[in-house]
Motif scaffolding. Structure first.
Motif, PDB file in Angstrom:
ATOM      1  N   GLU A  90       0.752  -1.195   0.078  1.00 55.17           N
ATOM      2  CA  GLU A  90       0.108  -0.063  -0.118  1.00 55.17           C
ATOM      3  C   GLU A  90       0.838   1.386   0.071  1.00 55.17           C
ATOM      4  O   GLU A  90       0.638   2.182  -0.829  1.00 55.17           O
ATOM      5  N   ASP A  91       1.930   1.339   0.713  1.00 52.07           N
ATOM      6  CA  ASP A  91       2.802   2.360   0.891  1.00 52.07           C
ATOM      7  C   ASP A  91       4.119   1.865   0.737  1.00 52.07           C
ATOM      8  O   ASP A  91       4.909   1.446   1.625  1.00 52.07           O
ATOM      9  N   PRO A  92       4.770   1.812  -0.379  1.00 53.53           N
ATOM     10  CA  PRO A  92       5.807   1.123  -0.678  1.00 53.53           C
ATOM     11  C   PRO A  92       7.216   1.540   0.158  1.00 53.53           C
ATOM     12  O   PRO A  92       8.190   1.011   0.331  1.00 53.53           O
ATOM     13  N   GLY A  93       7.149   3.051   0.339  1.00 53.40           N
ATOM     14  CA  GLY A  93       8.162   3.655   0.844  1.00 53.40           C
ATOM     15  C   GLY A  93       8.248   3.577   2.489  1.00 53.40           C
ATOM     16  O   GLY A  93       9.036   3.839   2.909  1.00 53.40           O
ATOM     17  N   ALA A  94       7.210   2.802   3.152  1.00 53.47           N
ATOM     18  CA  ALA A  94       7.138   2.621   4.567  1.00 53.47           C
ATOM     19  C   ALA A  94       8.027   1.442   4.760  1.00 53.47           C
ATOM     20  O   ALA A  94       7.536   0.460   4.807  1.00 53.47           O
ATOM     21  N   LEU A  95       9.145   1.740   5.404  1.00 53.54           N
ATOM     22  CA  LEU A  95      10.028   0.770   5.591  1.00 53.54           C
ATOM     23  C   LEU A  95       9.809   0.250   7.115  1.00 53.54           C
ATOM     24  O   LEU A  95       9.483   1.026   7.861  1.00 53.54           O
ATOM     25  N   LYS A 269       8.051  -9.739  -5.158  1.00 55.69           N
ATOM     26  CA  LYS A 269       8.324  -8.789  -4.301  1.00 55.69           C
ATOM     27  C   LYS A 269       8.108  -7.388  -4.725  1.00 55.69           C
ATOM     28  O   LYS A 269       7.967  -7.044  -5.798  1.00 55.69           O
ATOM     29  N   PRO A 270       7.888  -6.685  -3.944  1.00 57.49           N
ATOM     30  CA  PRO A 270       7.179  -5.124  -4.234  1.00 57.49           C
ATOM     31  C   PRO A 270       8.456  -4.391  -4.579  1.00 57.49           C
ATOM     32  O   PRO A 270       9.565  -4.489  -3.763  1.00 57.49           O
ATOM     33  N   ILE A 271       8.397  -3.528  -5.442  1.00 58.94           N
ATOM     34  CA  ILE A 271       9.303  -2.385  -5.795  1.00 58.94           C
ATOM     35  C   ILE A 271       9.061  -1.314  -4.947  1.00 58.94           C
ATOM     36  O   ILE A 271       7.944  -0.875  -4.854  1.00 58.94           O
ATOM     37  N   ARG A 272      10.063  -1.138  -4.310  1.00 62.33           N
ATOM     38  CA  ARG A 272      10.170   0.058  -3.068  1.00 62.33           C
ATOM     39  C   ARG A 272      10.315   1.717  -3.479  1.00 62.33           C
ATOM     40  O   ARG A 272       9.400   2.407  -3.091  1.00 62.33           O
ATOM     41  N   ASP A 281      19.187  13.175  -4.233  1.00 60.97           N
ATOM     42  CA  ASP A 281      17.924  13.333  -3.898  1.00 60.97           C
ATOM     43  C   ASP A 281      17.106  12.617  -4.971  1.00 60.97           C
ATOM     44  O   ASP A 281      15.878  12.915  -4.998  1.00 60.97           O
ATOM     45  N   ALA A 282      17.803  11.908  -5.956  1.00 66.86           N
ATOM     46  CA  ALA A 282      16.953  11.323  -7.017  1.00 66.86           C
ATOM     47  C   ALA A 282      16.501  10.225  -6.760  1.00 66.86           C
ATOM     48  O   ALA A 282      17.069   9.155  -7.602  1.00 66.86           O
ATOM     49  N   LEU A 283      15.842   9.906  -5.729  1.00 66.87           N
ATOM     50  CA  LEU A 283      15.071   8.600  -5.388  1.00 66.87           C
ATOM     51  C   LEU A 283      13.717   9.123  -5.020  1.00 66.87           C
ATOM     52  O   LEU A 283      13.238   9.851  -4.299  1.00 66.87           O
ATOM     53  N   GLU A 284      12.621   8.181  -5.688  1.00 63.66           N
ATOM     54  CA  GLU A 284      11.421   8.214  -5.501  1.00 63.66           C
ATOM     55  C   GLU A 284      10.680   7.024  -4.868  1.00 63.66           C
ATOM     56  O   GLU A 284      11.031   5.955  -5.365  1.00 63.66           O
ATOM     57  N   THR A 285       9.787   7.229  -4.175  1.00 63.59           N
ATOM     58  CA  THR A 285       9.012   5.987  -3.843  1.00 63.59           C
ATOM     59  C   THR A 285       8.126   5.419  -5.085  1.00 63.59           C
ATOM     60  O   THR A 285       7.814   6.157  -5.999  1.00 63.59           O
ATOM     61  N   PHE A 286       7.989   4.278  -5.141  1.00 66.05           N
ATOM     62  CA  PHE A 286       7.491   3.466  -6.480  1.00 66.05           C
ATOM     63  C   PHE A 286       6.014   4.017  -6.588  1.00 66.05           C
ATOM     64  O   PHE A 286       5.321   3.662  -5.798  1.00 66.05           O
TER      65      PHE A 286
END
Ligand code: GDP
Length: 297
Positions: A90-95, A269-272, A281-286
């Motif tokens: 649901e929220d791939p960026g939430a580790l 597996k989810p892409i995060r 800063d060139a990283l974004e949530t999938f």
């Protein structure tokens, strides 16, 4: 050059003048185009086949809406089906980094962007989530890789574990854990050594480190431009050491992003996150929506 998939699909339908519902024949014609486009975007053949079948079932017999052309309608069905396939967490960026200090293991082949991504993710955790982060390089084979992480640490304002020559990866991992505990860190990130190819030595090393720190997240960093190879690498890493998610790098490049669709379908597996450049800063949530748009062109 080919036109993009959306244009091609619209073209197919513009040649048809039928009204009413999408006939099986119309849909079949369009889906041949979809399959070719997916293969051109480096989606693997079984995944492309299965995907096309799914869309065929959904599209056949659908009433054609007056406001859009049949071509646009099929594009929308294809787009939605892609998003559906790509959607993972649901929220791939939430580790999972509660319960400090939480270990994050970074794994992947050499040159995939692992060290860069470790720096980017540390910066993100620090700035977006207010976490106190420690990074440590376990690459005992390439002193330059250790220095590279230290430089990135200075750049993003995140601590790195002091380098002690002669220690094994397991020793360094233990030292990182101790330092993270004593120093009151929320997260410690372990940048493991990469190699050009997957081999026993690499996998055993990652396994030993994993057993010592019991990571909350094991993130595999893969080069998104390598297409199906990226998917094979993910399958192998997952089988041998178990991964909790994938970071696709170089998604700022020319590739069409087909690896994302195969990755999800083949490995489960989810892409995060996705890497979109060399800067920190060139990283974004999938975002499935964005990748689907990109594959469709
Ligand atoms: P490692 O060997 O896996 O640790 O790879 P590095 O982190 O050293 O990265 C290898 C090269 O790829 C470096 O020049 C990075 O700047 C570059 N790189 C990493 N991620 C990205 C990305 O998302 N986009 C682009 N364009 N370059 C990247």
């Amino acid at each position: 050059m080919f036109e993009n998939l959306s244009e091609r699909l619209s073209g197919v339908f513009d040649r048809l003048t039928k009204q009413g519902a999408l006939s099986e024949e119309d849909v079949k014609t369009a889906l041949r185009e979809v399959r070719v486009a997916l293969l051109e975007a480096d989606v693997s053949l079984p995944v492309a086949r299965e995907f096309v079948k799914k869309v065929q079932d959904q599209a056949t017999g659908q009433a054609v809406t007056k406001s859009i052309t049949p071509g646009q309608q099929v594009v929308k069905i294809v787009h939605d089906a892609m998003v559906d396939t790509l959607r993972g967490e649901e929220d791939p960026g939430a580790l999972k980094i509660d319960n400090p200090p939480a270990p994050i293991l970074m794994v992947g082949l050499q040159g995939s962007g692992k060290t860069t991504t470790t720096g980017k993710l540390a910066k993100r955790l620090k700035e977006k989530e207010g976490k106190k982060v420690l990074m440590a390089s376990l690459d005992v084979y390439r002193p330059a890789a250790m220095d590279q992480l230290a430089v990135l640490g200075t750049q993003v304002g995140v601590d790195t574990l002091p380098i002690v020559p002669g220690q094994s990866p397991v020793d360094i991992a233990k030292r990182a854990k101790q330092q993270a505990t004593l120093g009151g860190y929320d997260v410690y990130m372990l940048d493991t050594a990469g190699r050009l190819h997957i081999d026993e030595v690499l996998m055993n090393e990652v396994e030993q480190v994993r057993n010592v720190v019991d990571p909350r997240e094991t993130l595999l960093v893969v080069d998104g431009l390598t297409g199906q190879v990226a998917v094979e690498v993910a399958e192998e890493f997952d089988a041998k050491v178990g991964i909790s998610g994938v970071v696709l790098t170089r998604m700022d490049g020319d590739g069409r992003g087909g690896a994302a669709l195969s990755m999800r379908a083949v490995t489960g597996k989810p892409i995060r996150f996705v890497g979109l450049g060399e800067k920190m800063d060139a990283l974004e949530t999938f975002e499935p929506d964005r990748i689907a748009g990109r594959i469709l062109g």
